[in-house]
Design a protein around this motif. Structure first.
Motif, PDB file in Angstrom:
ATOM      1  N   ALA A  24      10.696 -59.561  -8.270  1.00 40.66           N
ATOM      2  CA  ALA A  24      11.284 -59.842  -7.116  1.00 40.66           C
ATOM      3  C   ALA A  24      12.622 -59.305  -7.209  1.00 40.66           C
ATOM      4  N   ALA A  25      13.411 -58.631  -8.575  1.00 35.38           N
ATOM      5  CA  ALA A  25      14.549 -58.038  -8.401  1.00 35.38           C
ATOM      6  C   ALA A  25      15.078 -56.812  -9.595  1.00 35.38           C
ATOM      7  N   VAL A  26      16.503 -57.038  -9.213  1.00 40.67           N
ATOM      8  CA  VAL A  26      16.424 -55.498  -9.260  1.00 40.67           C
ATOM      9  C   VAL A  26      17.700 -55.561 -10.889  1.00 40.67           C
ATOM     10  N   GLU A  27      17.621 -55.534 -11.932  1.00 36.90           N
ATOM     11  CA  GLU A  27      18.332 -55.681 -12.807  1.00 36.90           C
ATOM     12  C   GLU A  27      18.824 -53.899 -13.823  1.00 36.90           C
ATOM     13  N   MET A  28      19.557 -53.679 -14.079  1.00 32.34           N
ATOM     14  CA  MET A  28      20.057 -52.486 -14.619  1.00 32.34           C
ATOM     15  C   MET A  28      18.981 -52.249 -15.921  1.00 32.34           C
ATOM     16  N   ASP A  29      18.334 -53.306 -17.061  1.00 30.59           N
ATOM     17  CA  ASP A  29      17.806 -52.719 -17.617  1.00 30.59           C
ATOM     18  C   ASP A  29      15.989 -51.989 -16.784  1.00 30.59           C
ATOM     19  N   ASP A  30      15.428 -52.162 -16.062  1.00 32.02           N
ATOM     20  CA  ASP A  30      14.807 -51.831 -15.022  1.00 32.02           C
ATOM     21  C   ASP A  30      15.332 -50.226 -15.080  1.00 32.02           C
ATOM     22  N   LEU A  31      16.228 -49.896 -14.213  1.00 27.82           N
ATOM     23  CA  LEU A  31      16.149 -48.711 -14.459  1.00 27.82           C
ATOM     24  C   LEU A  31      16.402 -47.896 -15.622  1.00 27.82           C
ATOM     25  N   GLU A  32      15.316 -47.456 -16.490  1.00 31.92           N
ATOM     26  CA  GLU A  32      15.388 -46.687 -17.299  1.00 31.92           C
ATOM     27  C   GLU A  32      14.081 -45.935 -17.006  1.00 31.92           C
ATOM     28  N   GLU A  33      13.380 -44.970 -17.681  1.00 33.18           N
ATOM     29  CA  GLU A  33      12.395 -44.187 -18.068  1.00 33.18           C
ATOM     30  C   GLU A  33      12.153 -43.982 -16.449  1.00 33.18           C
ATOM     31  N   LEU A  34      13.070 -44.028 -15.960  1.00 36.01           N
ATOM     32  CA  LEU A  34      12.814 -43.102 -14.616  1.00 36.01           C
ATOM     33  C   LEU A  34      12.231 -41.492 -14.208  1.00 36.01           C
ATOM     34  N   GLU A  35      11.440 -41.540 -13.101  1.00 35.06           N
ATOM     35  CA  GLU A  35      10.891 -40.231 -12.605  1.00 35.06           C
ATOM     36  C   GLU A  35      11.895 -39.722 -11.810  1.00 35.06           C
ATOM     37  N   PHE A  36      12.610 -38.057 -12.275  1.00 36.37           N
ATOM     38  CA  PHE A  36      13.477 -37.383 -11.878  1.00 36.37           C
ATOM     39  C   PHE A  36      12.703 -36.843 -10.744  1.00 36.37           C
ATOM     40  N   LEU A  37      12.967 -36.931  -9.158  1.00 39.46           N
ATOM     41  CA  LEU A  37      12.517 -36.597  -8.216  1.00 39.46           C
ATOM     42  C   LEU A  37      12.744 -35.450  -7.703  1.00 39.46           C
ATOM     43  N   GLY A  38      14.531 -35.674  -7.232  1.00 38.65           N
ATOM     44  CA  GLY A  38      15.133 -33.917  -6.895  1.00 38.65           C
ATOM     45  C   GLY A  38      17.003 -34.913  -6.812  1.00 38.65           C
ATOM     46  N   VAL A  39      17.500 -33.417  -5.821  1.00 44.60           N
ATOM     47  CA  VAL A  39      18.793 -33.447  -5.497  1.00 44.60           C
ATOM     48  C   VAL A  39      18.593 -33.097  -3.595  1.00 44.60           C
ATOM     49  N   TRP A  40      19.929 -33.600  -3.014  1.00 47.32           N
ATOM     50  CA  TRP A  40      19.891 -33.421  -1.893  1.00 47.32           C
ATOM     51  C   TRP A  40      21.231 -32.812  -2.624  1.00 47.32           C
ATOM     52  N   GLY A  41      21.114 -31.734  -1.475  1.00 52.95           N
ATOM     53  CA  GLY A  41      22.770 -30.244  -1.432  1.00 52.95           C
ATOM     54  C   GLY A  41      23.486 -31.018  -0.222  1.00 52.95           C
ATOM     55  N   ILE A  42      24.420 -31.473  -0.015  1.00 53.64           N
ATOM     56  CA  ILE A  42      24.927 -32.273   0.941  1.00 53.64           C
ATOM     57  C   ILE A  42      26.554 -31.574   1.601  1.00 53.64           C
ATOM     58  N   VAL A  43      26.715 -31.510   3.394  1.00 52.08           N
ATOM     59  CA  VAL A  43      28.077 -30.609   3.444  1.00 52.08           C
ATOM     60  C   VAL A  43      28.456 -31.268   4.810  1.00 52.08           C
ATOM     61  N   ASP A  44      29.804 -31.241   4.907  1.00 53.27           N
ATOM     62  CA  ASP A  44      30.036 -31.428   5.713  1.00 53.27           C
ATOM     63  C   ASP A  44      29.967 -29.975   6.856  1.00 53.27           C
ATOM     64  N   PRO A  45      29.130 -29.593   7.830  1.00 55.85           N
ATOM     65  CA  PRO A  45      29.157 -28.573   8.483  1.00 55.85           C
ATOM     66  C   PRO A  45      30.080 -27.899   9.315  1.00 55.85           C
ATOM     67  N   PRO A  46      30.291 -26.830   8.827  1.00 57.48           N
ATOM     68  CA  PRO A  46      31.497 -26.175   9.657  1.00 57.48           C
ATOM     69  C   PRO A  46      30.916 -25.902  11.312  1.00 57.48           C
ATOM     70  N   ARG A  47      31.548 -26.239  12.198  1.00 51.10           N
ATOM     71  CA  ARG A  47      31.785 -25.878  13.598  1.00 51.10           C
ATOM     72  C   ARG A  47      31.478 -24.336  13.520  1.00 51.10           C
ATOM     73  N   PRO A  48      30.252 -23.983  14.213  1.00 54.81           N
ATOM     74  CA  PRO A  48      29.567 -22.725  14.704  1.00 54.81           C
ATOM     75  C   PRO A  48      31.020 -21.609  15.154  1.00 54.81           C
ATOM     76  N   GLU A  49      30.960 -22.256  16.341  1.00 59.16           N
ATOM     77  CA  GLU A  49      32.477 -22.167  17.530  1.00 59.16           C
ATOM     78  C   GLU A  49      33.271 -21.884  16.558  1.00 59.16           C
ATOM     79  N   ALA A  50      33.799 -22.620  15.715  1.00 60.44           N
ATOM     80  CA  ALA A  50      35.321 -22.731  14.934  1.00 60.44           C
ATOM     81  C   ALA A  50      35.391 -21.244  14.508  1.00 60.44           C
ATOM     82  N   VAL A  51      33.837 -20.620  13.346  1.00 60.72           N
ATOM     83  CA  VAL A  51      33.925 -19.509  12.921  1.00 60.72           C
ATOM     84  C   VAL A  51      34.001 -18.464  13.402  1.00 60.72           C
ATOM     85  N   THR A  52      33.481 -18.596  14.597  1.00 68.12           N
ATOM     86  CA  THR A  52      33.710 -17.288  16.085  1.00 68.12           C
ATOM     87  C   THR A  52      35.516 -17.188  16.167  1.00 68.12           C
ATOM     88  N   ALA A  53      36.270 -18.748  17.048  1.00 70.13           N
ATOM     89  CA  ALA A  53      37.285 -18.630  17.385  1.00 70.13           C
ATOM     90  C   ALA A  53      37.965 -18.027  15.755  1.00 70.13           C
TER      91      ALA A  53
END
Length: 898
Positions: A516-545
Motif C-alpha cells: 500500500a505504500a512506496v518506499e525507497m527500498d522498494d525501488l531496487e532490482e528494477l526492470e529497465f523498460l527504455g527511454v524517451w527523447g523529449i524536445v521543445d520542437p522548432p516551429r516549422p514556420e520559423a525554420v522557413t523564416a
C-alpha cells in the motif's frame, strides 16, 4: 543580536557558493528567524523590500525635449518667417504640426519606465516568515536580510533566498533565466562562478514555486536582488537613435545649409546685380525660403509610419513606437530567444528507445495527434506499451481541451509523456494509483504504486536514466527479462542528448499483493523498460523564416538559457548553424572575455548558451559596435535590458511578461519568429515608400523655389505669390504625397541585403535626381508663365497657369515615383495601388476649385482658365513624365556601369 547593525553586515557575498549555516552566521541570524524588533531595526538600514522608482524629469521638460530636433528647428524657423509675413493661417498650421509631433513623442516615451513598473509588479505581495519563533504572513516589502521564509507550491518567491531546507523543490525561473522547464533546487552550495540558472541553492525574487516545499534565509531584498539588478540594467541600458532618425537628422542639416546658402546667394545677386530695394529683396528671400523648406516632411514621415503601424498590426506585429516600423527594415542581425519563439514551448516526445529497438514519434505540441513508428517499419509492440504506461500513470500532469486547443496543466515534460501515451493508445483507465513517491532533486526520479484492472500491483518509476540504471538489474527483452547493459544505455542517452533531446527513463517492478505504500527500498532490482527523447520542437514556420532572413542578408543568432548541447542541436535543426562543430559561446566563456574580445568574435558566433541578462546586453553592444542594426527578441524579464538596448526590441505578446512588453518597440501577437520575418519585410516596404514619398515631395518645394530664384536672379516678375506657394504645398501634401505610403512591396525585396544604417535617407544620386526633376517641373512652369505673359495674359491669369502646371507636373511625377529603381513605362504603374487614382482625382477636383470658384479666386488671386489654356499644362505634364523616365533610364545605366 547586536544593538547596532551596519548595512555591510546585511549583505552576503556569493551566498549560492556558501553553506547555509555560514550564510546565517554572516547575517548574524540563525535558522529560527528574527524577532519583530530586530526586523524593524534591519528594515531601517536595508530599506523596504521594493524596487525603487526611477527618477523622472518633470513632464514639461520631457515635452519640450521633443522640440530638440533639426527638422523641428526648420519648422519653427518657417513659422517665424510666416509670422513675419503675416501669413497667420500658415503660421498656425506649422505650429500645429510641431506641437502634434511633440505630443506623439511625449505619449510614446517612457518605455523603460513602464518596463521597470512591469518588473516591480512581479514581486510577491506577501510572504510566510518566521518571526518571534512563530510563522506569520507579512507584506513582502517588510522582509529584511536574515529573515527565514518558507515556500509552498504556487508561491511567488518574495526575495532572494539561500535555501537550507528543500523537499522536492522545483521553481519556474523561465522569466528570469529563459529555461523552458522548472529548475530543481537543493541546499548544497554550488560553484562560485555558477550562472544564475545553475545556482540551485538559491530561490530568486519574482520566480514561482512549481512543486515542493522549502525554507530559506533572505540574503537580498529590493534593488539588491537578482531581479533588482535586472531593473538597474534596464534603466542603464540606454537606447539608440534609430537609423531613420539619424538619417533624417543628417538630411535636415544638409537641407538647412543648402537653403540658407541659396537664399544668401539670391540676395547677393539681387542686391549687387539688379540693385533691388532691400525690403523687396528680403521679402523675396523669405518667399524663397518658405517655398524651399519642406515643412510637411515631419508630418509625412509620421503619417507614413502610422499607416505602416496599421499594416504591421494586420501581420500580428503590434508596434509601440512609430520609428520601430522602419528600423525593422534596416535590421542586419536578429538575436532570438529559443523557447517559445523559435520553438513551440510545448515539450514533445520525439524518440522512444526500448531494448527491442528505436521508435520515431510524429506530431507536435500537446494535441494527441501523431503516430509511433519503428525504425525498421515493424509495428510497435508490448515493449513500447510498457514504456507508455509508465509515462501516463507515473505522472502528475493533465491535458485538457480548452475550446479547440489542448492545454497543459502541470509540468511540460510530464505533459509530453501524457501526450505520447495517448498517441500510442495507452491511457490510465482501468488503473488505480495507490501511493506516490514524488520527484526529489536528490534522487531525480518519481515512483508510483499502481493497481491494474486485473488486481496486479506494480511500482512504476520514471526519472534520470543514470539513476534508474543504478537501480535496475534487468531489462525487458524479446524473450522476457534479460540482464541490463548500462553502458549500452548510456551510449544511447549520449546520442539522444547530442541531438538536443532531454532524456528520461522508465522502469518497473512487480509489487506484492497488499502493498500500500512506496518506499525507497522498494525501488531496487528494477526492470529497465527504455527511454524517451523529449524536445521543445522548432516551429516549422520559423525554420522557413530563418532561411528567408539569411537570403535577405539578415543573420539570426540564438541566445538562450539552455545548455550548449541542446542549443546547438536546435540551432542546427533550425538552420541557424551548420557543420560538425559550430562555434558556441556559453555564459561562463563569455564572462572570461573582455568587451573588445567579444566584439572580435560576436559576428562569427551564432549560438550563445547559459546566458544572463548582462551577457545579452554585452552581445548586443558588441554587434552594434560593428554598425549592425540589432533586433532582440524575448519573453522573460531577463530579456528586458537587452530589448531596451537593442535597436528594436521584440517581445512575445502571449507568453511575454509585462516588463518585456513595456521594454519592447514591437510586440508579436502570435509569439512566432515567422512574424519577425514578415515584419522585416514590411519594414523594408515602409522604408521604400518613405524614401519614395520624400523624393516625390521635395521637387514640389524645389520647383517653387527654383521659379522664385530664377525670377530674382534675372530680375523678372515673380511667377508665384507667397499665398500661392502655400496653396501648392497644401494641395500636393493632402492629396498626392500619402498615396505612396500604400505602395505594395517591390519585387525581390527580401532578396537584397539590408541597407547601410548610416547612409543618408536621400543619397547623393537621388538628391541630384530631385534637383533635376525640380528643374524640369520648374522650367515647364516658368516657360508656361512667361509664355502666357508674352501672349498678353494678365499676371494673375499667367500665375494660375503656372500653378496648374506645378500641380499637374507633380501628378505626372507621382507615377514616375512609384518605381524609382525601375521603369514606370509598364502596365504595373496603373495597378496595385488604388490610392494613386483617388489622390489624382482629389488633386484635380481641388485644382478645379482653385481655378473656377469665385471665393478661391478672391483668396488666392487665381483666375478661371478657358478650355484652351488647359492644353499646355496637360501636354507639358505628359512630357514631364517621359523626360523623367529618360532621366531614370540614364541613372540605371550609370549605376549598372559603375
Amino acid at each position: 543580536m547586536p544593538e547596532e547593525i551596519t548595512e555591510a553586515e546585511l549583505t552576503v557575498a556569493r551566498p549560492h557558493a556558501t553553506p547555509a549555516v555560514d550564510v546565517a552566521g554572516d547575517l548574524d541570524t540563525d535558522l529560527g528567524g528574527l524577532t519583530s524588533a530586530e526586523a524593524e531595526r534591519r528594515i531601517a538600514i536595508a530599506g523596504p523590500n521594493q524596487l525603487p522608482e526611477p527618477p523622472r524629469r518633470p513632464a514639461v521638460l520631457r515635452f519640450l525635449a521633443h522640440f530638440n530636433d533639426t527638422l523641428i528647428y526648420i519648422l519653427l524657423a518657417a513659422a517665424a518667417i510666416k509670422a513675419l509675413m503675416a501669413d497667420w493661417l500658415d503660421f498656425w498650421v506649422i505650429i500645429g504640426v510641431t506641437v502634434i509631433n511633440a505630443l506623439v513623442g511625449f505619449l510614446q516615451e517612457g518605455r523603460a519606465e513602464r518596463a521597470l513598473a512591469g518588473i516591480r509588479d512581479m514581486l510577491s505581495p506577501d510572504a510566510s516568515v518566521r518571526r518571534d519563533g512563530a510563522w506569520k504572513s507579512v507584506p513582502a516589502d517588510e522582509l529584511v536580510p536574515g529573515d527565514v521564509v518558507r515556500l509552498a507550491p504556487g508561491d511567488k518567491v518574495p526575495a532572494d533566498l539561500r535555501l537550507f531546507e528543500a523537499h522536492r523543490l522545483r521553481i519556474d525561473e523561465a522569466a528570469l533565466t529563459g529555461e523552458s522547464v522548472p529548475s530543481a533546487k537543493d541546499v548544497e552550495a554550488v560553484a562560485v562562478d555558477a550562472g544564475v540558472g545553475d545556482r540551485h541553492s538559491m530561490a530568486f525574487s519574482g520566480t514561482i514555486v512549481a512543486s515542493g516545499q522549502a525554507r530559506g534565509i533572505v540574503t537580498s531584498t529590493g534593488a539588491l536582488t537578482e531581479i533588482g539588478r535586472i531593473q538597474s540594467l534596464v534603466s542603464g541600458a540606454g537606447s539608440l537613435a534609430t537609423p531613420l532618425t539619424r538619417q533624417l537628422d543628417a538630411f535636415a542639416k544638409v537641407l538647412t545649409l543648402v537653403i540658407l546658402g541659396m537664399a544668401a546667394l539670391m540676395m547677393a545677386i539681387g542686391r549687387f546685380v539688379h540693385d533691388m530695394p532691400f525690403d523687396e529683396l528680403v521679402s523675396a528671400a523669405i518667399g524663397f525660403a518658405v517655398a524651399a523648406i519642406p515643412e510637411g516632411l515631419p508630418a509625412l514621415v509620421t503619417i507614413t509610419l502610422a499607416i505602416g503601424v496599421q499594416q504591421m498590426a494586420r501581420r500580428k506585429a503590434i508596434t509601440r513606437k512609430l520609428t520601430a516600423v522602419e528600423t525593422l527594415g534596416a535590421v542586419t542581425t536578429v538575436c532570438s530567444d529559443k523557447t517559445g519563439t523559435l520553438t513551440r514551448n510545448e515539450m514533445t516526445v520525439r524518440r522512444i528507445v526500448t531494448p527491442l529497438g528505436g521508435y520515431e514519434v510524429t506530431g507536435l505540441g500537446y494535441a494527441p495527434d501523431g503516430a509511433i513508428t519503428r525504425h525498421d517499419g515493424a509495428a510497435p509492440g508490448a515493449d513500447v506499451t510498457a514504456v507508455l504506461a509508465v509515462g501516463t500513470l507515473c505522472n502528475e500532469a493533465h491535458i485538457v481541451l480548452d475550446g479547440e486547443q489542448h492545454r497543459l496543466v502541470g509540468e511540460p515534460t510530464e505533459g509530453a509523456l501524457k501526450v505520447v501515451a495517448a498517441k500510442g493508445g495507452v491511457s490510465s483507465q482501468g488503473s488505480r494509483r495507490l501511493a506516490v513517491l514524488p520527484f526529489d532533486s536528490e534522487h531525480k526520479f518519481m515512483a508510483t504504486l499502481n493497481e491494474g484492472a486485473d488486481g496486479a500491483r506494480a511500482f512504476l518509476v520514471k526519472g534520470a536514466p543514470d539513476r534508474l540504471l543504478d537501480r535496475s538489474t534487468s531489462q525487458r527483452g524479446a524473450d522476457g527479462r534479460e540482464a541490463v547493459d548500462p553502458e549500452h544505455w548510456m551510449r544511447i542517452v549520449d546520442e539522444l542528448s547530442a541531438e538536443g533531446l532531454r532524456v528520461l527513463a522508465a522502469a518497473r517492478r512487480p509489487a506484492a499483493p497488499g502493498t500500500a505504500a512506496v518506499e525507497m527500498d522498494d525501488l531496487e532490482e528494477l526492470e529497465f523498460l527504455g527511454v524517451w527523447g523529449i524536445v521543445d520542437p522548432p516551429r516549422p514556420e520559423a525554420v522557413t523564416a530563418i532561411e528567408d532572413c539569411h537570403t535577405a542578408g539578415v543573420r539570426v543568432k540564438m541566445i538562450t538559457g539552455d545548455h550548449a548541447g541542446t542549443a546547438v542541436a536546435i540551432a542546427r535543426e533550425m538552420g541557424i548553424v551548420d557543420g560538425e562543430q559550430p562555434r558556441v559561446l556559453t555564459g561562463a566563456e563569455l564572462e572570461a572575455l573582455s568587451q573588445d574580445q567579444l566584439q572580435a568574435v560576436a559576428r562569427d558566433v551564432d549560438v550563445y548558451a547559459r546566458t544572463s541578462p548582462e551577457h545579452k546586453i554585452r552581445i548586443v553592444r558588441a554587434l552594434q559596435s560593428h554598425d549592425e542594426v540589432v533586433a532582440m527578441t524575448g519573453d522573460g524579464v531577463n530579456d528586458a535590458p537587452a530589448l531596451t538596448r537593442a535597436d528594436v526590441g521584440v517581445a512575445m505578446g502571449i507568453k511575454g511578461t509585462e516588463a518585456t512588453k513595456e521594454a519592447a518597440e514591437i510586440v508579436l501577437a502570435d509569439d512566432n519568429f515567422a512574424t519577425i520575418r514578415s515584419a522585416i519585410r514590411e519594414g523594408r516596404r515602409i522604408y521604400d515608400n518613405l524614401r519614395k514619398s520624400i523624393v516625390f515631395i521635395l521637387p514640389t518645394n524645389g520647383a517653387q523655389s527654383l521659379v522664385i530664384l530664377v525670377a530674382v536672379v534675372f530680375g523678372l516678375a515673380l511667377p508665384l505669390t507667397p499665398v500661392q506657394v502655400l496653396w501648392i504645398n497644401m494641395v500636393v501634401a493632402i492629396t498626392l504625397t500619402l498615396a505612396l505610403a500604400y505602395e505594395p512591396a517591390e519585387r525581390g525585396i527580401m532578396l537584397r541585403p539590408p541597407r547601410a544604417s548610416r547612409r543618408s535617407i536621400i543619397s547623393g544620386g537621388e538628391l541630384g535626381f530631385v534637383l533635376a526633376v525640380s528643374a524640369v517641373i520648374g522650367g515647364a512652369s516658368l516657360g508656361l508663365f512667361y509664355g502666357a505673359l508674352a501672349y498678353g495674359s494678365s499676371l494673375d491669369y499667367a500665375r494660375t497657369e503656372a500653378i496648374t502646371m506645378l500641380a499637374l507636373g507633380q501628378l505626372a511625377f507621382l507615377f514616375n515615383s512609384r518605381f524609382l529603381d525601375r521603369s514606370s513605362l509598364t502596365r504595373d504603374v496603373l495597378t496595385g495601388n488604388p490610392m494613386v487614382w483617388w489622390s489624382a482625382l482629389a488633386l484635380i477636383v481641388l485644382q478645379l476649385a482653385y481655378t473656377y470658384l469665385p471665393f478661391m479666386n478672391e483668396l488666392f488671386e487665381s483666375r478661371p482658365l478657358d478650355a484652351a489654356s488647359w492644353l499646355a499644362p496637360v501636354g507639358l505634364s505628359i512630357a514631364v513624365f517621359f523626360v523623367i523616365e529618360g532621366m531614370k533610364w540614364v541613372r540605371r545605366r550609370f549605376a549598372a556601369d559603375s
